[in-house]
Design a protein around this motif. Structure first.
Motif, short mmCIF file in Angstrom:
data_model
loop_
_atom_site.label_atom_id
_atom_site.label_comp_id
_atom_site.label_asym_id
_atom_site.label_seq_id
_atom_site.Cartn_x
_atom_site.Cartn_y
_atom_site.Cartn_z
N MET A 1 48.22 55.22 37.90
CA MET A 1 47.30 54.26 37.32
C MET A 1 47.32 52.96 38.15
N ALA A 2 46.31 52.15 37.93
CA ALA A 2 46.22 50.89 38.67
C ALA A 2 45.44 49.88 37.83
N LYS A 3 45.75 48.61 38.05
CA LYS A 3 45.09 47.55 37.28
C LYS A 3 44.52 46.48 38.20
N LEU A 4 43.41 45.96 37.74
CA LEU A 4 42.81 44.76 38.33
C LEU A 4 42.88 43.69 37.24
N VAL A 5 43.57 42.58 37.55
CA VAL A 5 43.72 41.49 36.58
C VAL A 5 42.94 40.29 37.11
N ALA A 6 42.00 39.82 36.31
CA ALA A 6 41.19 38.64 36.69
C ALA A 6 41.56 37.51 35.74
N MET A 7 42.02 36.40 36.31
CA MET A 7 42.48 35.27 35.50
C MET A 7 41.60 34.07 35.81
N TYR A 8 40.89 33.61 34.79
CA TYR A 8 39.90 32.54 34.97
C TYR A 8 40.46 31.20 34.50
N GLY A 9 40.50 30.24 35.40
CA GLY A 9 40.93 28.89 35.05
C GLY A 9 39.96 28.25 34.07
N THR A 10 40.47 27.26 33.35
CA THR A 10 39.65 26.61 32.32
C THR A 10 38.38 26.03 32.92
N PRO A 11 37.22 26.47 32.43
CA PRO A 11 35.95 25.99 32.98
C PRO A 11 35.56 24.63 32.37
N PRO A 85 31.31 33.47 41.14
CA PRO A 85 31.03 32.03 41.36
C PRO A 85 29.93 31.47 40.47
N ASN A 86 29.14 32.35 39.84
CA ASN A 86 28.06 31.88 38.96
C ASN A 86 28.57 31.28 37.65
N PHE A 87 29.82 31.56 37.29
CA PHE A 87 30.30 31.05 35.99
C PHE A 87 31.74 30.51 36.05
N ALA A 88 32.52 30.90 37.08
CA ALA A 88 33.96 30.59 37.08
C ALA A 88 34.23 29.27 37.79
N ASP A 89 33.71 28.16 37.22
CA ASP A 89 33.90 26.88 37.90
C ASP A 89 35.31 26.32 37.74
N GLY A 90 36.13 27.01 36.96
CA GLY A 90 37.55 26.64 36.87
C GLY A 90 38.41 27.49 37.80
N GLY A 91 37.76 28.30 38.62
CA GLY A 91 38.51 29.16 39.55
C GLY A 91 38.80 30.52 38.95
N ALA A 92 39.05 31.49 39.82
CA ALA A 92 39.36 32.85 39.38
C ALA A 92 40.43 33.41 40.31
N ASP A 93 41.51 33.90 39.72
CA ASP A 93 42.58 34.55 40.49
C ASP A 93 42.52 36.04 40.19
N LEU A 94 42.32 36.83 41.23
CA LEU A 94 42.23 38.29 41.06
C LEU A 94 43.46 38.94 41.69
N PHE A 95 44.05 39.85 40.95
CA PHE A 95 45.20 40.61 41.43
C PHE A 95 44.97 42.09 41.16
N PHE A 96 45.40 42.93 42.07
CA PHE A 96 45.33 44.36 41.76
C PHE A 96 46.56 45.06 42.33
N PHE A 97 46.93 46.12 41.64
CA PHE A 97 48.20 46.80 41.97
C PHE A 97 48.24 48.15 41.28
N GLU A 98 48.98 49.04 41.91
CA GLU A 98 49.28 50.33 41.29
C GLU A 98 50.31 50.09 40.18
N THR A 99 50.30 50.93 39.17
CA THR A 99 51.26 50.75 38.07
C THR A 99 51.97 52.05 37.74
N LYS A 100 53.12 51.90 37.14
CA LYS A 100 53.77 53.04 36.52
C LYS A 100 54.32 52.60 35.17
N GLU A 101 54.34 53.53 34.25
CA GLU A 101 54.90 53.22 32.94
C GLU A 101 56.41 53.39 33.01
N VAL A 102 57.12 52.48 32.38
CA VAL A 102 58.60 52.56 32.42
C VAL A 102 59.13 52.75 31.01
#
Lengths: 102, 102
Positions: A1-11, A85-102
């Protein structure tokens, strides 16, 4: 499995961000090929010390890192990324990674 | 549903971090009450511009924000949180939030 995490700064305008995000960005992002699950934060994004500087966090699940890379390269992925960029005027941090359940 | 996301900055000794994390921290964290699912990143935590400054990301799923708050307050949650300084010399950013699927 893999996840993409998008974290939006306060607009600048939280209500406008939310309207745009749910009415326009979510429908675009849901078209991304091989997207399995798409969850977004509701309410405050907290830290143990109190509210964070992030307004919204999205967690997108895929079967593999290769699927995320293909998603980024697809026209639908490009459209969703290009919309940020059309809405994230507080910035956006994107991370992606493979995952495993532990 | 609700998520707790733990993001660990790059440690001084990645191999030592990984050994401690999987041998000691995961077993402690898995004792947290009402933890439903515990996933950790495998390999590089990437951004669209390349590798991120994070070495490992953990995503813990709970049924509700109340369960996360109760988890933090529990002896098992306190033990897991108290263990973080024992290995996270690159820093640890913890976020938690309620989620909905879109």
């Amino acid at each position: 499995m893999a996840k993409l995490v998008a974290m939006y700064g306060t607009p600048k305008d939280k209500a406008a961000f939310d309207r745009y995000y749910f009415a326009t960005h979510v429908p675009l992002a849901k078209k991304i090929p091989k997207l399995r699950k798409y969850e977004v934060s509701q309410g405050v994004v907290s830290t143990p010390a109190g509210a964070s500087n992030y307004h919204l966090v999205a967690v997108l699940d895929f079967a593999s890192l290769a699927d995320i890379q293909a998603a980024f390269a697809s026209p639908e992925g490009q459209a969703a990324a290009g919309d940020i960029p059309n809405f994230a005027d507080g910035g956006a941090d994107l991370f992606f990674f493979e995952t495993k359940e532990v």
